[in-house]
Design a protein around this motif. Structure first.
Motif, PDB file in Angstrom:
ATOM      1  N   SER A 117       0.841  -1.199   0.000  1.00 42.72           N
ATOM      2  CA  SER A 117       0.000   0.000   0.000  1.00 42.72           C
ATOM      3  C   SER A 117       0.878   1.253   0.000  1.00 42.72           C
ATOM      4  N   ASN A 118       0.287   2.378  -0.370  1.00 39.26           N
ATOM      5  CA  ASN A 118       0.997   3.664  -0.391  1.00 39.26           C
ATOM      6  C   ASN A 118       0.160   4.697   0.349  1.00 39.26           C
ATOM      7  N   GLU A 119       0.488   4.916   1.605  1.00 40.52           N
ATOM      8  CA  GLU A 119      -0.260   5.858   2.439  1.00 40.52           C
ATOM      9  C   GLU A 119       0.706   6.801   3.139  1.00 40.52           C
ATOM     10  N   LEU A 120       0.312   8.061   3.240  1.00 38.16           N
ATOM     11  CA  LEU A 120       1.138   9.046   3.938  1.00 38.16           C
ATOM     12  C   LEU A 120       0.240   9.992   4.715  1.00 38.16           C
ATOM     13  N   ARG A 121       0.509  10.089   6.013  1.00 35.22           N
ATOM     14  CA  ARG A 121      -0.173  11.052   6.877  1.00 35.22           C
ATOM     15  C   ARG A 121       0.850  12.112   7.265  1.00 35.22           C
ATOM     16  N   LEU A 122       0.470  13.379   7.183  1.00 35.92           N
ATOM     17  CA  LEU A 122       1.432  14.461   7.387  1.00 35.92           C
ATOM     18  C   LEU A 122       0.833  15.544   8.277  1.00 35.92           C
ATOM     19  N   LYS A 123       1.651  16.048   9.208  1.00 34.42           N
ATOM     20  CA  LYS A 123       1.256  17.178  10.044  1.00 34.42           C
ATOM     21  C   LYS A 123       2.395  18.187  10.089  1.00 34.42           C
ATOM     22  N   ALA A 124       2.026  19.455  10.267  1.00 31.62           N
ATOM     23  CA  ALA A 124       3.013  20.521  10.464  1.00 31.62           C
ATOM     24  C   ALA A 124       2.619  21.299  11.707  1.00 31.62           C
ATOM     25  N   MET A 125       3.591  21.543  12.573  1.00 31.78           N
ATOM     26  CA  MET A 125       3.326  22.193  13.849  1.00 31.78           C
ATOM     27  C   MET A 125       4.340  23.310  14.080  1.00 31.78           C
ATOM     28  N   GLU A 126       3.866  24.442  14.568  1.00 37.25           N
ATOM     29  CA  GLU A 126       4.763  25.519  14.970  1.00 37.25           C
ATOM     30  C   GLU A 126       5.333  25.171  16.340  1.00 37.25           C
ATOM     31  N   THR A 127       6.649  25.048  16.430  1.00 36.89           N
ATOM     32  CA  THR A 127       7.242  24.523  17.654  1.00 36.89           C
ATOM     33  C   THR A 127       7.108  25.476  18.832  1.00 36.89           C
ATOM     34  N   ARG A 128       7.116  26.778  18.581  1.00 35.95           N
ATOM     35  CA  ARG A 128       7.073  27.738  19.690  1.00 35.95           C
ATOM     36  C   ARG A 128       5.735  27.732  20.399  1.00 35.95           C
ATOM     37  N   THR A 129       4.666  27.565  19.641  1.00 34.88           N
ATOM     38  CA  THR A 129       3.320  27.650  20.224  1.00 34.88           C
ATOM     39  C   THR A 129       2.600  26.309  20.288  1.00 34.88           C
ATOM     40  N   GLY A 130       3.076  25.314  19.541  1.00 38.30           N
ATOM     41  CA  GLY A 130       2.385  24.036  19.464  1.00 38.30           C
ATOM     42  C   GLY A 130       1.182  24.063  18.537  1.00 38.30           C
ATOM     43  N   LYS A 131       1.013  25.144  17.799  1.00 34.96           N
ATOM     44  CA  LYS A 131      -0.128  25.281  16.900  1.00 34.96           C
ATOM     45  C   LYS A 131      -0.002  24.350  15.697  1.00 34.96           C
ATOM     46  N   ILE A 132      -1.051  23.585  15.415  1.00 28.84           N
ATOM     47  CA  ILE A 132      -1.089  22.724  14.237  1.00 28.84           C
ATOM     48  C   ILE A 132      -1.385  23.596  13.011  1.00 28.84           C
ATOM     49  N   PHE A 134      -1.056  22.300   9.771  1.00 33.44           N
ATOM     50  CA  PHE A 134      -1.576  21.467   8.685  1.00 33.44           C
ATOM     51  C   PHE A 134      -1.705  20.033   9.166  1.00 33.44           C
ATOM     52  N   SER A 135      -2.746  19.368   8.687  1.00 38.79           N
ATOM     53  CA  SER A 135      -2.916  17.937   8.923  1.00 38.79           C
ATOM     54  C   SER A 135      -3.597  17.356   7.689  1.00 38.79           C
ATOM     55  N   GLY A 136      -2.951  16.374   7.061  1.00 38.08           N
ATOM     56  CA  GLY A 136      -3.511  15.828   5.835  1.00 38.08           C
ATOM     57  C   GLY A 136      -3.149  14.372   5.623  1.00 38.08           C
ATOM     58  N   TYR A 137      -3.823  13.754   4.677  1.00 36.32           N
ATOM     59  CA  TYR A 137      -3.653  12.328   4.410  1.00 36.32           C
ATOM     60  C   TYR A 137      -3.844  12.078   2.927  1.00 36.32           C
ATOM     61  N   GLN A 138      -3.001  11.235   2.369  1.00 35.56           N
ATOM     62  CA  GLN A 138      -3.124  10.834   0.968  1.00 35.56           C
ATOM     63  C   GLN A 138      -2.865   9.334   0.862  1.00 35.56           C
ATOM     64  N   THR A 139      -3.586   8.679  -0.036  1.00 36.66           N
ATOM     65  CA  THR A 139      -3.360   7.256  -0.290  1.00 36.66           C
ATOM     66  C   THR A 139      -3.422   7.006  -1.788  1.00 36.66           C
ATOM     67  N   ARG A 140      -2.715   5.991  -2.226  1.00 35.64           N
ATOM     68  CA  ARG A 140      -2.693   5.608  -3.624  1.00 35.64           C
ATOM     69  C   ARG A 140      -2.833   4.088  -3.720  1.00 35.64           C
ATOM     70  N   PRO A 141      -3.171   3.565  -4.892  1.00 37.92           N
ATOM     71  CA  PRO A 141      -3.294   2.114  -5.050  1.00 37.92           C
ATOM     72  C   PRO A 141      -1.969   1.411  -4.746  1.00 37.92           C
ATOM     73  N   PRO A 142      -2.017   0.125  -4.392  1.00 34.82           N
ATOM     74  CA  PRO A 142      -0.784  -0.626  -4.110  1.00 34.82           C
ATOM     75  C   PRO A 142       0.154  -0.644  -5.312  1.00 34.82           C
ATOM     76  N   SER A 143       1.458  -0.707  -5.000  1.00 38.45           N
ATOM     77  CA  SER A 143       2.474  -0.807  -6.051  1.00 38.45           C
ATOM     78  C   SER A 143       3.500  -1.849  -5.654  1.00 38.45           C
ATOM     79  N   GLY A 144       4.292  -2.279  -6.602  1.00 36.14           N
ATOM     80  CA  GLY A 144       5.261  -3.333  -6.361  1.00 36.14           C
ATOM     81  C   GLY A 144       6.438  -2.875  -5.522  1.00 36.14           C
ATOM     82  N   GLU A 145       7.106  -3.860  -4.917  1.00 34.13           N
ATOM     83  CA  GLU A 145       8.294  -3.593  -4.119  1.00 34.13           C
ATOM     84  C   GLU A 145       9.334  -2.861  -4.976  1.00 34.13           C
TER      85      GLU A 145
END
Length: 259
Positions: A117-132, A134-145
Motif C-alpha cells: 500500500s501507499n499511504e502518507l499522513r502528514l502534520k506541520a506544527m509551529e514549535t514555539r506555540t504548538g499550533k497545528i 496542517f494535517s492531511g492524508y493521501q493514499t494511492r493504489p498498491p504498487s510493487g516492491e
C-alpha cells in the motif's frame, strides 16, 4: 559610554527553519526494507520542496537530533517531540507516517511480485506555540516492491497543501525569534560591552539587551530563533571569551566566565 543595548539585524528575510521527520510505525505486514524505502522517498521529496520555497531544512548532519525527535513521535508523544525540535532550533516540525503494508503477491510478466500500500499522513506544527498548521492524508493504489512512484504522487499532493499552510503563517509574521534570558556570573560591569559584542557575532541572534547588573552578576535578554540548546552550544564556543555553561532550562541559560 558604550551602550549594551544592541539590535543585531532585521528578521524579515531570515528563512524559516524546518525539521522533517518521516517514520513508519511497525506493522506486522510491513517489510522493514520497504518501509524504510518509503520513508526516505517521502522525506527527501518534502525537504526538496521546502528548500525550493526558501525554507531552511535541518540537514543530515542533525541525524542524532532528528532520531531523538522521531523516538517521541513513534511513542505517540507529539508535544514532547515538538518541544525537543524547538530546543534544537526548528521553528516548524513536519512529521508524518508512511505505511507501505504488504497487501499480496501478483504475477507481473510471469514473475511473482509483492505489492504494498501507499499511504502518507502528514502534520506541520509551529514549535514555539504548538499550533497545528496542517494535517492531511493521501493514499494511492498498491504498487510493487521497489516502486515508489505512486507514493511520490501522494507526497507531492501533500507538499502542495502543507507549504501554503506554512507560508500563510510566515506571511503573518507568525515565526518570531524566541526570547531567552542569560544569567551571567563572574562578570565585571566594564567587561559587559565586550561580552555583548561577542554575543552579536552569533549567527541568527536578533537582539541582546542588558536587563540588570549587580555584584558581578548580569541578566541579559536575547532573541534567537535556533533554539535554546543550540544557543547554549554557540555561547559555549564564543571566540576569545571562555565561558562555562552551568544550566539550560525553562528558556534560560545560566553561565559563568572562566578565570
Amino acid at each position: 559610554t558604550e551602550s549594551a543595548n544592541t539590535t543585531i539585524r532585521d528578521d524579515e528575510k531570515t528563512p524559516v527553519k524546518v525539521m522533517v521527520v518521516i517514520y513508519s510505525i511497525e506493522i506486522d505486514t510491513t517489510f522493514l526494507g520497504v518501509a524504510a524505502e518509503g520513508n526516505r522517498s517521502a522525506e527527501n521529496q518534502i525537504e526538496n520542496s521546502l528548500m525550493q520555497h526558501g525554507f531552511e531544512v535541518m540537514d543530515a548532519g542533525q541525524f542524532r537530533k532528528i532520531k531523538e525527535v522521531e523516538s517521541f513521535l513513534t511513542k505517540g508523544d507529539s508535544l514532547a517531540a515538538n518541544r525537543l525540535a524547538a530546543d534544537y532550533g526548528a521553528q516548524i516540525l513536519i512529521y508524518g507516517e508512511v505505511r507501505r503494508s504488504f497487501v499480496g503477491a501478483r504475477l507481473v510478466m510471469g514473475r511473482s511480485t509483492r505489492f504494498f500500500s501507499n499511504e502518507l499522513r502528514l502534520k506541520a506544527m509551529e514549535t514555539r506555540t504548538g499550533k497545528i498548521l496542517f494535517s492531511g492524508y493521501q493514499t494511492r493504489p498498491p504498487s510493487g516492491e521497489g516502486t515508489t512512484l505512486l507514493l511520490e504522487e501522494a507526497t507531492s499532493d501533500l507538499c502542495d497543501q502543507v507549504i501554503p499552510a506554512i507560508e500563510k503563517n510566515r506571511g503573518n509574521r507568525g515565526f518570531e525569534a524566541e526570547r531567552y534570558e542569560l544569567s551571567v556570573e563572574d562578570i565585571s560591569f566594564n567587561f559587559l560591552p565586550d561580552f555583548i559584542r561577542a554575543l552579536e557575532k552569533i549567527d541568527d541572534l536578533k537582539k541582546a539587551t542588558m536587563q540588570s547588573f549587580e555584584s558581578g552578576h548580569a541578566l541579559i535578554g536575547v532573541e534567537y530563533d535556533r533554539g535554546l540548546l543550540h544557543l547554549a552550544e554557540r555561547i559555549g564556543r564564543m571566540k576569545g571569551i571562555p565561558v562555562e555553561i552551568i544550566s539550560v532550562q525553562s528558556n534560560a541559560i545560566k553561565l559563568r566566565l572562566k578565570k
